[in-house]
Each structure stands twice: as C-alpha cells, then as structure tokens.
Design an enzyme around this catalytic site. Structure first.
Site, PDB file in Angstrom:
ATOM      1  N   CYS A 176       0.790  -1.233   0.000  1.00  0.00           N
ATOM      2  CA  CYS A 176       0.000   0.000   0.000  1.00  0.00           C
ATOM      3  C   CYS A 176       0.825   1.287   0.000  1.00  0.00           C
ATOM      4  CB  CYS A 176      -1.059   0.013   1.095  1.00  0.00           C
ATOM      5  SG  CYS A 176      -0.413   0.127   2.760  1.00  0.00           S
TER       6      CYS A 176
ATOM      7  N   ARG B  95       9.754 -10.377   0.017  1.00  0.00           N
ATOM      8  CA  ARG B  95      10.371 -10.255   1.339  1.00  0.00           C
ATOM      9  C   ARG B  95      11.522 -11.220   1.440  1.00  0.00           C
ATOM     10  NH1 ARG B  95       5.581  -8.836   5.651  1.00  0.00           N
ATOM     11  NH2 ARG B  95       4.745  -7.200   4.316  1.00  0.00           N
TER      12      ARG B  95
ATOM     13  N   GLU C  20      12.939 -13.586   3.258  1.00  0.00           N
ATOM     14  CA  GLU C  20      12.565 -14.422   4.400  1.00  0.00           C
ATOM     15  C   GLU C  20      13.777 -15.239   4.864  1.00  0.00           C
ATOM     16  OE1 GLU C  20       9.940 -14.605   6.188  1.00  0.00           O
ATOM     17  OE2 GLU C  20       8.353 -13.649   5.040  1.00  0.00           O
TER      18      GLU C  20
ATOM     19  N   ARG D  32       5.184 -19.669   3.011  1.00  0.00           N
ATOM     20  CA  ARG D  32       6.215 -18.729   3.461  1.00  0.00           C
ATOM     21  C   ARG D  32       7.213 -18.536   2.334  1.00  0.00           C
ATOM     22  NH1 ARG D  32       9.501 -19.449   9.033  1.00  0.00           N
ATOM     23  NH2 ARG D  32      10.884 -17.656   8.891  1.00  0.00           N
TER      24      ARG D  32
ATOM     25  N   GLU E 187      -4.361  -6.107  -2.377  1.00  0.00           N
ATOM     26  CA  GLU E 187      -4.205  -5.144  -1.285  1.00  0.00           C
ATOM     27  C   GLU E 187      -5.344  -4.133  -1.343  1.00  0.00           C
ATOM     28  OE1 GLU E 187      -2.138  -5.199   1.149  1.00  0.00           O
ATOM     29  OE2 GLU E 187      -1.861  -3.153   1.919  1.00  0.00           O
TER      30      GLU E 187
ATOM     31  N   ASP F 249      -5.236 -10.041  12.810  1.00  0.00           N
ATOM     32  CA  ASP F 249      -4.660 -11.132  12.023  1.00  0.00           C
ATOM     33  C   ASP F 249      -5.647 -12.281  11.955  1.00  0.00           C
ATOM     34  OD1 ASP F 249      -2.286 -10.024  11.331  1.00  0.00           O
ATOM     35  OD2 ASP F 249      -1.088 -11.063  12.831  1.00  0.00           O
TER      36      ASP F 249
ATOM     37  N   GLU G 277      -0.946 -17.344   9.721  1.00  0.00           N
ATOM     38  CA  GLU G 277      -1.556 -16.034   9.478  1.00  0.00           C
ATOM     39  C   GLU G 277      -1.764 -15.922   7.977  1.00  0.00           C
ATOM     40  OE1 GLU G 277       0.854 -12.543  10.432  1.00  0.00           O
ATOM     41  OE2 GLU G 277      -0.374 -11.567   8.900  1.00  0.00           O
TER      42      GLU G 277
ATOM     43  N   ASN H  81      -5.013 -10.197   6.891  1.00  0.00           N
ATOM     44  CA  ASN H  81      -5.097  -9.217   7.970  1.00  0.00           C
ATOM     45  C   ASN H  81      -5.974  -8.035   7.598  1.00  0.00           C
ATOM     46  OD1 ASN H  81      -3.602  -6.903   6.881  1.00  0.00           O
ATOM     47  ND2 ASN H  81      -1.897  -8.331   6.839  1.00  0.00           N
TER      48      ASN H  81
ATOM     49  N   CYS I 248      -5.765  -0.719   5.796  1.00  0.00           N
ATOM     50  CA  CYS I 248      -5.407  -1.578   4.668  1.00  0.00           C
ATOM     51  C   CYS I 248      -5.636  -3.034   5.057  1.00  0.00           C
ATOM     52  CB  CYS I 248      -3.963  -1.354   4.227  1.00  0.00           C
ATOM     53  SG  CYS I 248      -2.729  -1.792   5.449  1.00  0.00           S
TER      54      CYS I 248
ATOM     55  N   ARG J  96      -1.199 -17.770   0.651  1.00  0.00           N
ATOM     56  CA  ARG J  96      -1.591 -18.198   2.007  1.00  0.00           C
ATOM     57  C   ARG J  96      -3.028 -18.720   2.051  1.00  0.00           C
ATOM     58  NH1 ARG J  96       1.994 -15.289   6.605  1.00  0.00           N
ATOM     59  NH2 ARG J  96       3.939 -16.011   5.665  1.00  0.00           N
TER      60      ARG J  96
END
Lengths: 504, 504
Positions: free
Chosen positions: A311, A341, A343, A352, A360, A421, A434, A437, A463, A470
């Site tokens: 965002c 990311r 990770e 993951r 988003e 979450d 998770e 969110n 947001c 996921r």
C-alpha cells in the site's frame, strides 16, 4: 524523559560589533530570555526548563553565546528564534547576520538510561556517565540542528530504552474470534503434494515458485470470491500501485525506520551506454558466467526496494492533496503484481515465500469512516471464511511491527488503531498460519504523505492484504486435493482441473 | 573465419616415464595423429586443418607436448581426446595420469579482423598483428579449455567483426500489413490529458505511474477482450511466472549476453540479523535520510534483475523435462506482475515507461505447431485491432535484438524465426508506436533450458507480449476521451467511468 540541552555557538556579522550595537545586543538577549523564549511554554513549567542565553561576549565581527535548556524552547530552537531577533536588532546598526556556527552541543539524559540504548548512533562523539546523568556530546552543524537532529536522537534513545524495558516483546496478541471446528479429511503438506503433481515448481530464486495452471485456477477462484463477496459489494475500485518503492516512499510510510533486513534492494545501471557494458557482456560470452563483481561497480543505488507492503506506493497518488468530502471514504485496491520479502532461509512451502501475490485493499477518510470500514471488512471476511471456504480459523488483535517500531501505539493509545490477524490451522503441522489481515493505521499514512480531507477533520487510513499463496496453503491443508470434498463456492469456480503439462 | 589454434601443455604422471612407457607413448601419439584426431572430420578437409601433436618430449614424470590445429579437432579438443587415450596407454605401464597444465595457448585469426573487434576481451594477454594473421596469446587453464573459452572468444570476435561490417544495423524491418485508415477525432497527448483529469500520477520512481480507477477500467476492458477473443478461444492456460529473474535464468535465456544497460538490478541483504542493520535504522531515525552509502556495503549481489522480458522465468518450470506429445503445443500465459526496463531519461508518457504491465503469452511444440500458433495469433490480433478496437495500425517483420545479439538469424536462416511488431499511429505526434508483438524464437529457449519433446523432434517456442500501457496509449491517442466515440466492444466493457477521487 527529563532532558537538558546545552550549546555554544558563534554568530558572525558583516562588520565589527561596536559599543552601540553591543548595547542593542544586551537588550536583545534580555528580551529573548524574558519574552521570546517563554512564548508558547505552558504555565507552571519551571523557569529552569526553558531555553536561556546563559553567557555571551563579542569580539570583532563575532558574537559568541551559550544557551541552556530543559525540554521547553530547547537550546537549538532558542538559537534559531534568537537568530531572527538579533538580526533585526543589529540590522538597525547596519550589521548583517552572515553565519552561525555551532561550537559545542551536548544533551544530558537521566542517569538511568541503559548503556545499550546508546549504541553507534550517528552524531554522538562522546558519551560521559555521571551520577546525575548521561552527557552526550554531539558533533552537529547548524543544518543538523535545523533538521532537529538532537530531538530525533533523544526520541530514538527513548524508544530503545523502552524496547529494552519491554524485553523485546513488540507484539501484543489478543484472541477475538474462533470459528467452528471442521472435519480434517487431509493431513498432508500441500506444497509437497503440489510439487509431486507438477502443479508448482521452485523458481530459480529463493522462496520463489512457478505456478502451473491448476493452482492458478484456485488463485482465480479465490480472487473471484473476493471480488464478488467483498470488493464489489463494499465499493472498492481497482487501481494500479507501483511495485518498486523508492526511499522517498519508504521514508514517508515509516518503513525506512527498520525494514532493511527484509527487503530486496533495487539498483540502476550507471549508464545506458552499451560501450560501458561491452566488457561485461564479453566476459559472459567468453565464460558463460555473469561477472557479479564487475556489475557491482557499475550500478547506482540502491534506489529503493521491491514492493514489500504494497500500500505505501499508493499514497503518492494523493500526496499533498485535499480530498473532497464527497469522495470519502476512498476505497481502492491493487492486484497488479508481486510483493517480495527476504525471508529466512531453509525449506518452506508456499505458505512462506520471498515472492508472493496479494490483493491489497486500502481505504481512508474520517476516523469513524475508517474504523467502520474495517468492521465491515471483518464481517465480510468472516462470512467468506465460514460460509464459502468453510475454514477452521480464528482472529486476533495484534500490534503490528511498524507501529511497535515507531512507538505509535503507546503514543496514540487508541483502541481502534491496530491489526487484526486471521489465522488458519494447518492440520499437517498443527500450527496456525496467518493468512490474512485487516489494519487500521491511524493517521500514519495521511500524515506521512501529507493528505488532508476537505472537512479539516483528522484523516485515518486502513489496509487489508489478501495473500493468494496463504489462502491456497490454508485451504488445501484443510480440504485436501479432492475437489469433490471442496465447498461448492470453490469447487464450482475452479471447475475441472486443467492438466496442461504431462511429462515423461 | 579461418582460425588456427596452437598450444603447449604438460601432462604429469604418477612416476617416471621409463623407456618402455616411452615406446608406448610414441605409439599413442602416432595413433592420435593418425586416427583419433581424424575421427568425425568430414572428408576433403585438408590435413593441416585437423589437430595434430607436432612435438613431444618426456622428462621424469612429465610429458610435454605441442598441438596445432585449424578448425577441426581444435588443439584443445585434441588435448582432451589425447588425455583419455594416453591415460589408458600408460596405465598398462602402471603410470597414472595426475594433472594437465597448459603452458601456452594461441589463436591465429585472419589478418583482416578489425582492431575494434578485439577490445578488452578477458583471457587475451597479448595481441600481435602479422601480415598473415592476428595472433592472440591467451592465459587459460585446463578448466578454461574444458569450458571452451577459446571457441567462445573466436565466436565473439566473429560477431563483433560482423556487427562492424553491418555498421550497427541490427534490425531488419519489413512491412507485412497495413490496416484501413480511420478518422482522427482526437489529436491530443493522452498522458497529458490523463494527468489533467487525475486519472494517473507520476510514481516516485522514474518512468513509473500510479493508475487511478478510470485507466484501470480501460486496462480491464482490454484484458477481457484479450481473454475472450484470443486467450480462451486459442486454449491458453493461465500460470504465474516469477518476477525476479536470477542470472541463471538470464544466462539460459540469452539475455545475459547484452541486457545490462537496460535492467533494474536486484540485491539481497547480507543478513537478516536486525543488529547488523541497527545503525542504518538509527541513521534514518536521526536524519530522516536513508543512508544509501551504508546500504551499498551491506547488500549482496546483484543476484539478478527485475522481470524484463517476462517469458524467461517460465522456462524453469519445464527445465530438463521431456513433454508428452499429448500436451503439445503447450499454450500458457502470465499476467501476474510488472516488467521493468531502465529506459532513457527525459519526459515520456505512458507509451514509454520503466515499469509496465503486460500479458505474456508463451507456447512451444514442434516447429510446425509453433509456427502455426504464431499465425493463429496474428489472425486473432488482426481481428481484434480491426473489428473491436478499430485502430489504425500496421505490422512488420523485424529481427529482434537478442537474435541479432547472438547472430541467431544468420545461423538459422529460417524465414519463420523472427518477430512481428504491431504498430499504431499516434495522431498527436505522427509517429508509429510499437504496441504489441508476436515472436517465433526457434529453439533458443528449449535449448537454453534443456526442454525436449516426446517425439524427439526439434522443439521451438514462441511468445507474444500484450502491453496494457501501450494498448491504452494507442487507443486513447486515436479515439480520444469521449466514450461516446469509442467502439462498442470497448465502451460497453468500460461502462461508466468511475470518478473515485475529487480533489480541492
């Protein structure tokens, strides 16, 4: 935190400060200490807390002075107020103010500040511990003082001291809802099963997968559920947010305060001149290897990072603008690309990953509008997870990392700011994932990007990220791979699985 | 290009080479020169062109030898053939082959090779020009020879000499089709108009735009036309291709041969340990500036680039695999994210951006299947541009840059390998914009990624990129901003324009 500031500075004028000018100076200092520095200080604040010129002398063109303060009209603020004042006063004596140079600057913190809260912070050239306080000598220029460097250093040390006192616990987790239990017909690991079926295959980069037609049928089924049940009924409009975030965006969004260990950095070529790159290309053509060392010397930056939170890059669209009341709450979403990311290494499945796909959702408006939209979203998600996906899930209120990083929650104290979450049980591991969110971010983004609303009321934003990997990981882990056992809302949208690839 | 190779090497054995072993050696050399090196050489090739051990001697454990060759059983190939042969021959005398070291290696090119074709090429330690040729002394190890470094150097110099002789013309352009003319109701620049209307706004990075709801309605209208008229009828299945391309992918795809001036580079953090990054975060918190210099020292890589051509990252999905005939032709597409090109600076509109959105179509199969699919796509595009978008456009056959870079077209000579560019006229500038392409890439990708098909036939592939920014730029430039003047296929899909944002 009780803090004291102390500085010595020199102010250079265009000519020698004669006796008459010196008299004017004496008066200016008196006015500054008596009135100018007291302006805006709340009643009841002890005089010793307020900035004060404690010493001054002149020699030739130069006025030297010392200023002391507590937390009110801090020494450097007092210096700049005095600059304007003395420029006027001596202007009448035909002396122009030429330059200010900072000689010494020190900050005294309470004695209790832990040592580890003052690590290699820039500008601090000496740390002295005395029984009644910790004295920091700063090497700062006038420009640094105008940039409020001492205040930022104090705030940073306060945050570090606070973090130490919390023992590193930065997230508060509070269960809000638990769904009904469901049967668990499947206990396998969906990533392993998908690999076996040639539905997915590792990409060439870490935490990166290539998705074949079948998982994309699931992704698109989820996307269509999100569109039909959440985005369209709640009136969100599609936009495209950029997927390369410059430091300017990450500075305004607050991510530049701590995101460094987890981002993919982006660099640019020093030039587009092919001649500059010819020997790099030749090296590859002759060896078959890309010469990474040669490349390092020929790229600029890093200029920013690959999309991390999705965002932030929306906000420059409205940056510096005032939005009409009729447009509020603004409700938009983006699904135009990947997030990345860095990770932790090791073996992970699609739950993951370093490169992932997220829808988003962003909204902003008045405080009420923003909080209400978060509640509506929560109701819509609850319906989708319970009635359409038939998941076993729960949700919890947590303090998101960036707010913890910035001490925002402590400062705001608002119950409504924070993240919810959504977690789904993974039967194969017995852990909760998770997978979703909803966040109410308070005034963080509108403030950072200077967005105002017509009414002049406080502007808040929220947001919500819908991670397709996921959702898929949670759904397949609970429902398994037999579409006959899938809820109709998913099975009907997926249709028959498309077996494009058969390998020998 | 007529080339000669010459090397001196030493082969070390596990013990002294005695008289009996020396006799065996003499025989082995004779066999090598007489039979081993001649194997596979076409009839009629002069003896002087074929590799030959021209001199040898022994001292203690060491066999020294010289090999000369023209273009057949090149000196280094001869050396490795001889290695195997001599190891067997002296093995019978209980001497094991321990090591090969390369003493000298030179390549002689024809005298006519231009000087600029031999710039700073790695491994070349000396260049000597003689009347009858150019002698290159190479500093190479046995490993480099096994990696075929001399052959690659020769090929590289050939390419450079060829490029020089073409005077830099790398693209051949040949008109194939021109559409009917249309009225030109609009002559403005769509980017300027969209900015004025707050439909788009510059992102914070160069060549980057944020798209508001209205242009996305157009993007989605085009996407739905592509889906309904092209992708679904022709049977393409959606996949997700990664959006970060490692050097491995770009090496196999051939882009590592020359893409360096135009890519966005990606680097990774040296570690995820927050302690390693604390002072970077502190610097930002104290100054409000991200310390780019500090970051440069703390990142690894570059590990690769942001997605540039979109289809290369598909190929690891099938890398090293053999695809069943029943699956052919494989037809897939991806629309999961952004592509990034470091374009030239200056002011450009959405027709020339650094970050853009493309639907990428990929197919592969036998040569026939691949060429046929390109023709079907061309027919479908022609219908869409003429009947649904009502554009004024043309298409031309061009030699794509990467094939020019690799000299592929010269080598293949196939009429059917190549790219068709689709260009639309921009009335506001009178220039033609390339807004679309269809490429038949020959065996480039299947070979680079080692993909085979069940029948054992040659495998070819094709790709076609549908750039949403460019479709939008072409469409708005020709049709303008009044939806009443838009063709029904677009206007109906867009519906009423969604004015989410009103600013004061």
């Amino acid at each position: 935190m009780q803090v004291r500031f102390s500085l010595k500075a020199g102010i250079t004028f265009s000519g020698p400060i004669g006796p008459e000018a010196k008299n004017a100076l004496e008066l200016a200092v008196k006015e500054a200490n008596g009135q100018l520095f007291v302006k805006g200080v709340p009643k009841g604040v002890p005089a010793g807390e307020v900035g004060r010129i404690s010493w001054w002398e002149t020699e030739g063109n130069l006025l030297s002075l010392a200023i002391e303060s507590g937390g009110y009209t801090r020494a450097h603020d007092a210096l700049f107020r005095f600059r304007k004042h003395v420029a006027q006063a001596l202007g009448k004596h035909h002396l122009g103010l030429r330059e200010i140079s900072v000689g010494e600057f020190s900050v005294t913190l309470p004695a209790g500040v832990p040592e580890t809260a003052i690590p290699r912070i820039p500008f601090i050239q000496k740390v002295e511990r005395k029984p009644d306080g910790v004295i920091l000598d700063l090497a700062v220029t006038t420009q640094d003082l105008e940039n409020r460097v001492p205040d930022r250093i104090v705030k940073l040390i306060e945050e570090k001291a606070e973090a130490i006192s919390y023992g590193g616990k930065t997230e508060h987790w509070e269960l809000m809802y638990e769904s009904p239990k469901h049967e668990r017909p499947y206990t396998g690991n969906p990533t392993e099963e998908m690999e076996k079926r040639h539905w997915i295959r590792h990409g060439s980069s870490r935490g990166q997968w290539i998705y074949g037609p079948q998982p994309i049928q699931l992704f698109r089924a989820f996307t269509s559920i999100v569109e039909e049940e959440i985005i369209r009924p709640l009136g969100f409009a599609e936009m495209i947010f950029p997927k390369l975030d410059t430091w300017d965006v990450l500075s305004r969004s607050g991510h530049a305060k701590g995101v460094y260990p987890e981002i993919y950095y982006v660099c640019t070529p020093k030039t587009r001149d092919p001649g500059f790159w010819e020997d790099v290309a030749d090296y590859f053509k002759v060896t078959g290897e890309v010469p990474v060392g040669m490349l390092r010397d020929r790229i600029d930056g890093p200029i920013g990072a690959l999309c991390y939170a999705q965002c932030p890059s929306f906000w420059p669209f409205v940056q510096g603008r005032t939005v009409a009341n009729a447009s509020l709450p603004v409700k938009v979403f983006d699904r135009s690309g990947t997030s990345h990311r860095y990770e932790s290494g090791g073996i992970h499945g699609i739950e993951r990953v370093d490169e992932f796909h997220r829808i988003e959702i962003v909204w902003f408006g008045t405080v009420d509008q923003t909080v209400k939209m978060a509640e509506e979203l929560h109701r819509a998600y609850t319906r989708v997870f319970n009635e359409l996906l038939e998941l076993e899930w729960r949700c919890a209120k947590v303090t998101p990392w960036f707010m913890a990083q910035e001490g925002m929650v402590g400062a705001c104290g608002c119950e409504t700011v924070g993240t919810t979450d959504y977690e789904a049980i993974l039967p194969y591991s017995g852990t909760w994932l998770e997978f979703q969110n909803v966040s109410v971010n308070g005034d963080k983004y509108p403030k950072g990007f200077n967005v105002k609303i017509q009414s002049g009321e406080e502007c808040w934003s929220g947001c919500s990220g819908i991670g397709l990997e996921r959702w898929t990981a949670a759904f397949l882990a609970q429902k398994g791979f037999d579409p006959a056992g899938w809820p109709a809302a998913v099975a009907n949208r997926v249709g028959s699985l498309n077996e494009v690839f058969r390998f020998l």
